[in-house]
Every structure is written in structure tokens, then in C-alpha cells.
Design a protein around this motif. Structure first.
Motif, PDB file in Angstrom:
ATOM      1  N   ILE A 218       6.957  -9.185  -6.203  1.00  0.00           N
ATOM      2  CA  ILE A 218       6.706 -10.623  -6.234  1.00  0.00           C
ATOM      3  C   ILE A 218       5.213 -10.837  -6.004  1.00  0.00           C
ATOM      4  N   THR A 219       4.751 -12.056  -6.168  1.00  0.00           N
ATOM      5  CA  THR A 219       3.324 -12.315  -6.016  1.00  0.00           C
ATOM      6  C   THR A 219       2.926 -12.370  -4.541  1.00  0.00           C
ATOM      7  N   TYR A 220       1.650 -12.101  -4.316  1.00  0.00           N
ATOM      8  CA  TYR A 220       1.087 -12.193  -2.970  1.00  0.00           C
ATOM      9  C   TYR A 220       1.270 -13.606  -2.425  1.00  0.00           C
ATOM     10  N   ARG A 221       1.070 -14.598  -3.282  1.00  0.00           N
ATOM     11  CA  ARG A 221       1.188 -15.999  -2.872  1.00  0.00           C
ATOM     12  C   ARG A 221       2.601 -16.315  -2.362  1.00  0.00           C
ATOM     13  N   THR A 222       3.607 -15.757  -3.008  1.00  0.00           N
ATOM     14  CA  THR A 222       4.994 -15.975  -2.583  1.00  0.00           C
ATOM     15  C   THR A 222       5.232 -15.357  -1.211  1.00  0.00           C
ATOM     16  N   VAL A 223       4.733 -14.147  -0.999  1.00  0.00           N
ATOM     17  CA  VAL A 223       4.881 -13.478   0.296  1.00  0.00           C
ATOM     18  C   VAL A 223       4.165 -14.284   1.372  1.00  0.00           C
ATOM     19  N   ARG A 224       2.952 -14.698   1.071  1.00  0.00           N
ATOM     20  CA  ARG A 224       2.169 -15.473   2.040  1.00  0.00           C
ATOM     21  C   ARG A 224       2.881 -16.780   2.407  1.00  0.00           C
ATOM     22  N   ARG A 225       3.431 -17.456   1.413  1.00  0.00           N
ATOM     23  CA  ARG A 225       4.142 -18.713   1.656  1.00  0.00           C
ATOM     24  C   ARG A 225       5.360 -18.473   2.553  1.00  0.00           C
ATOM     25  N   ASP A 226       6.154 -17.457   2.222  1.00  0.00           N
ATOM     26  CA  ASP A 226       7.355 -17.176   3.022  1.00  0.00           C
ATOM     27  C   ASP A 226       6.999 -16.789   4.455  1.00  0.00           C
ATOM     28  N   ILE A 227       5.980 -15.954   4.615  1.00  0.00           N
ATOM     29  CA  ILE A 227       5.617 -15.485   5.944  1.00  0.00           C
ATOM     30  C   ILE A 227       4.892 -16.568   6.743  1.00  0.00           C
ATOM     31  N   MET A 228       3.814 -17.097   6.186  1.00  0.00           N
ATOM     32  CA  MET A 228       2.967 -18.020   6.940  1.00  0.00           C
ATOM     33  C   MET A 228       3.590 -19.405   7.101  1.00  0.00           C
ATOM     34  N   GLU A 229       4.183 -19.925   6.046  1.00  0.00           N
ATOM     35  CA  GLU A 229       4.669 -21.301   6.092  1.00  0.00           C
ATOM     36  C   GLU A 229       6.084 -21.440   6.627  1.00  0.00           C
ATOM     37  N   TYR A 230       6.821 -20.346   6.718  1.00  0.00           N
ATOM     38  CA  TYR A 230       8.151 -20.503   7.289  1.00  0.00           C
ATOM     39  C   TYR A 230       8.419 -19.512   8.430  1.00  0.00           C
TER      40      TYR A 230
ATOM     41  N   LEU B 291       9.998  -5.600   7.066  1.00  0.00           N
ATOM     42  CA  LEU B 291       9.126  -5.552   8.234  1.00  0.00           C
ATOM     43  C   LEU B 291       9.762  -4.818   9.407  1.00  0.00           C
ATOM     44  N   GLU B 292      11.092  -4.817   9.490  1.00  0.00           N
ATOM     45  CA  GLU B 292      11.773  -4.039  10.527  1.00  0.00           C
ATOM     46  C   GLU B 292      11.524  -2.551  10.317  1.00  0.00           C
ATOM     47  N   ASN B 293      11.540  -2.133   9.052  1.00  0.00           N
ATOM     48  CA  ASN B 293      11.362  -0.713   8.725  1.00  0.00           C
ATOM     49  C   ASN B 293       9.899  -0.290   8.691  1.00  0.00           C
ATOM     50  N   THR B 294       8.998  -1.184   8.285  1.00  0.00           N
ATOM     51  CA  THR B 294       7.569  -0.879   8.212  1.00  0.00           C
ATOM     52  C   THR B 294       6.769  -2.035   8.808  1.00  0.00           C
ATOM     53  N   PRO B 295       6.685  -2.092  10.140  1.00  0.00           N
ATOM     54  CA  PRO B 295       6.018  -3.216  10.789  1.00  0.00           C
ATOM     55  C   PRO B 295       4.512  -3.288  10.529  1.00  0.00           C
ATOM     56  N   ASP B 296       3.912  -2.205  10.048  1.00  0.00           N
ATOM     57  CA  ASP B 296       2.481  -2.215   9.777  1.00  0.00           C
ATOM     58  C   ASP B 296       2.151  -2.581   8.329  1.00  0.00           C
ATOM     59  N   ALA B 297       3.128  -3.028   7.566  1.00  0.00           N
ATOM     60  CA  ALA B 297       2.909  -3.400   6.160  1.00  0.00           C
ATOM     61  C   ALA B 297       2.019  -4.638   6.058  1.00  0.00           C
ATOM     62  N   THR B 298       1.150  -4.646   5.059  1.00  0.00           N
ATOM     63  CA  THR B 298       0.305  -5.814   4.798  1.00  0.00           C
ATOM     64  C   THR B 298       1.008  -6.701   3.777  1.00  0.00           C
ATOM     65  N   MET B 299       0.537  -7.923   3.646  1.00  0.00           N
ATOM     66  CA  MET B 299       1.159  -8.839   2.678  1.00  0.00           C
ATOM     67  C   MET B 299       1.025  -8.331   1.243  1.00  0.00           C
ATOM     68  N   PRO B 300      -0.133  -7.777   0.832  1.00  0.00           N
ATOM     69  CA  PRO B 300      -0.203  -7.220  -0.526  1.00  0.00           C
ATOM     70  C   PRO B 300       0.780  -6.057  -0.738  1.00  0.00           C
ATOM     71  N   GLU B 301       0.986  -5.233   0.282  1.00  0.00           N
ATOM     72  CA  GLU B 301       1.950  -4.132   0.169  1.00  0.00           C
ATOM     73  C   GLU B 301       3.374  -4.666   0.041  1.00  0.00           C
ATOM     74  N   ILE B 302       3.695  -5.699   0.814  1.00  0.00           N
ATOM     75  CA  ILE B 302       5.028  -6.315   0.734  1.00  0.00           C
ATOM     76  C   ILE B 302       5.255  -6.871  -0.664  1.00  0.00           C
ATOM     77  N   ALA B 303       4.243  -7.553  -1.201  1.00  0.00           N
ATOM     78  CA  ALA B 303       4.344  -8.127  -2.551  1.00  0.00           C
ATOM     79  C   ALA B 303       4.587  -7.038  -3.586  1.00  0.00           C
ATOM     80  N   GLU B 304       3.889  -5.926  -3.451  1.00  0.00           N
ATOM     81  CA  GLU B 304       4.039  -4.826  -4.415  1.00  0.00           C
ATOM     82  C   GLU B 304       5.427  -4.196  -4.330  1.00  0.00           C
ATOM     83  N   VAL B 305       5.890  -3.931  -3.124  1.00  0.00           N
ATOM     84  CA  VAL B 305       7.212  -3.312  -2.933  1.00  0.00           C
ATOM     85  C   VAL B 305       8.323  -4.214  -3.454  1.00  0.00           C
ATOM     86  N   MET B 306       8.196  -5.522  -3.209  1.00  0.00           N
ATOM     87  CA  MET B 306       9.250  -6.461  -3.603  1.00  0.00           C
ATOM     88  C   MET B 306       9.087  -6.977  -5.032  1.00  0.00           C
TER      89      MET B 306
END
Length: 96
Positions: free
Chosen positions: A61-73, A44-59
């Protein structure tokens, strides 16, 4: 109405000693970031406009995992926040 004030004396060694599962210098109730959460922050430091599905694809991992890490923590603890909407917004790193 009567108010009773109590003064508690806390010894210095008990006050500064980390609690069980807590590292030195870490605040009570504050969790240590996982390697995956650190990778999300770095991304997110390098690409602040990234969406959660894009983060999941790059990493890869599943969208649900990204959402949990971002939203819940990361968002709940105030480390990151979102400015703008889902599609055209950007992530802000508040404290790290």
C-alpha cells in the motif's frame, strides 16, 4: 456565588443501548478498526522496529495510507505509540 446542581436520571435501557453505527460494548466515539489497521498492528507486534515506508512496502500500500492509519487513528486513539526516533525507534502496542 451560588451553584446550581442538577441531577439527571438515565434509564438503564437507554444507557446501555449502542448508538447508531456503534457496536455492542464499543465506547462512544470509538471506531472499529479496519482490516488494514489490524494488519498494521499485527505487523508491528512481530516487527516493532519497522518504519512506515517498510510497512507500506510489505503490505503493498502507499506510504500515505500507512501514515494516515498510524498517525491519524492508531496513535491518536492511544492504541500504539512510538518510542525513540524515526530510524532507530520502535512501536509499542498500548491497548488492543
Amino acid at each position: 456565588m451560588q451553584v446550581k446542581l442538577e441531577q439527571k436520571i438515565v434509564s438503564a435501557e437507554n444507557h446501555t443501548a449502542p448508538q447508531r453505527g456503534q457496536k455492542e460494548g464499543q465506547k462512544e466515539g470509538q471506531k472499529e478498526l479496519s482490516p488494514r489497521q489490524l494488519e498494521i498492528i499485527h505487523l508491528l507486534e512481530n516487527t516493532p522496529d519497522a518504519t512506515m515506508p517498510e510497512i507500506a512496502e510489505v503490505m503493498a500500500i502507499t506510504y500515505r495510507t500507512v501514515r494516515r492509519d498510524i498517525m491519524e487513528y492508531l496513535k491518536k486513539s492511544g492504541i500504539i505509540s512510538r518510542e525513540g526516533g524515526r530510524k532507530e525507534g520502535r512501536w509499542i502496542i498500548n491497548k488492543f
